[in-house]
Design an enzyme around this catalytic site. Structure first.
Site, PDB file in Angstrom:
ATOM      1  N   CYS A   1       0.826  -1.204   0.000  1.00 18.41           N
ATOM      2  CA  CYS A   1       0.000   0.000   0.000  1.00 18.41           C
ATOM      3  C   CYS A   1       0.864   1.258   0.000  1.00 18.41           C
ATOM      4  CB  CYS A   1      -0.915  -0.005   1.222  1.00 18.41           C
ATOM      5  SG  CYS A   1      -2.375   1.034   1.019  1.00 18.41           S
TER       6      CYS A   1
ATOM      7  N   ASP B   1      -6.304  -3.238  11.397  1.00 16.13           N
ATOM      8  CA  ASP B   1      -5.143  -2.361  11.545  1.00 16.13           C
ATOM      9  C   ASP B   1      -5.017  -1.933  13.006  1.00 16.13           C
ATOM     10  OD1 ASP B   1      -2.944  -0.849  10.876  1.00 16.13           O
ATOM     11  OD2 ASP B   1      -4.026   0.580   9.618  1.00 16.13           O
TER      12      ASP B   1
END
Length: 209
Positions: free
Chosen positions: A6, A125
């Site tokens: 990412c 996360d």
């Protein structure tokens, strides 16, 4: 195992990461990020392209989806299941819903999306004061508290030397990992040598299970 890299932006860096054959690449479409992609990069990879948004409107997502040729949407804010459905309907793209984790209680957030056809995957996360990018891992033993039916990606502080820990995760819905800041020389610029070693090690562990 899905490997998602990412925070991509630089055209040559995108090409270099693509040569490592990740399954997904993420592009930050939230202008509060240091990795924000303000316009179409000079090169877009031939892998699944994921646009990462924070509390957007459906129209904002639709514009970026066309601009970047997105294949998936990742929603990293406090989006409701209703907004997820609206974005899925507007774009026709599957949605990864990020959930910030600090305690077992945080997995209760997933229940609102269990019957949502637009959300087909979660991303767990580390809880932070912002929207991801903390560079810290949460206590992975907490994922045993997730009893949902949708697969998930694991994010937050995954970096060099953690390959074996990742490969040993045995949760039935564990689908893969999201790699970002621990492999950067600066925001949105990945260190290819470190990333290459990590990805090769992960794949070797997978093959030898």
């Amino acid at each position: 195992m899905i490997i998602k890299v990412c925070g991509m932006r630089d055209a040559q860096n995108i090409r270099d990461v693509e040569s490592l054959h990740p399954d997904m690449m993420g592009f930050m479409c939230w202008n509060g990020s240091k990795r924000y992609v303000s316009g179409r990069p000079g090169y877009l990879p031939d892998v699944c392209r994921v646009g990462v948004f924070v509390n957007p409107t459906a129209d904002e997502v639709l514009l970026k989806a066309h601009e970047l040729g997105l294949n998936r949407i990742q929603l990293h804010g406090t989006e409701s299941s209703e907004l997820c459905r609206a974005i899925h309907k507007a774009t026709g793209l599957p949605i990864i819903k990020a959930v910030q984790i600090e305690s077992a209680h945080d997995f209760m957030q997933c229940s609102a999306f269990e019957r949502d056809d637009g959300v087909d995957m979660f991303l767990f996360d580390t809880k932070s004061s912002g929207w991801g990018g903390s560079g810290r891992s949460f206590d992975w033993s907490l994922i045993d508290n997730y009893n949902g039916s949708k697969p998930f990606l694991l994010a937050g502080g995954i970096g060099p030397g953690m390959e074996k820990c990742v490969a040993c995760i045995g949760h039935r819905q564990f689908a893969g990992i999201d790699l970002n800041s621990r492999f950067e020389t600066e925001p949105a610029l990945k260190e290819i040598d470190k990333l290459s070693v990590f990805i090769n090690n992960i794949r070797n562990y997978e093959q030898n299970k």
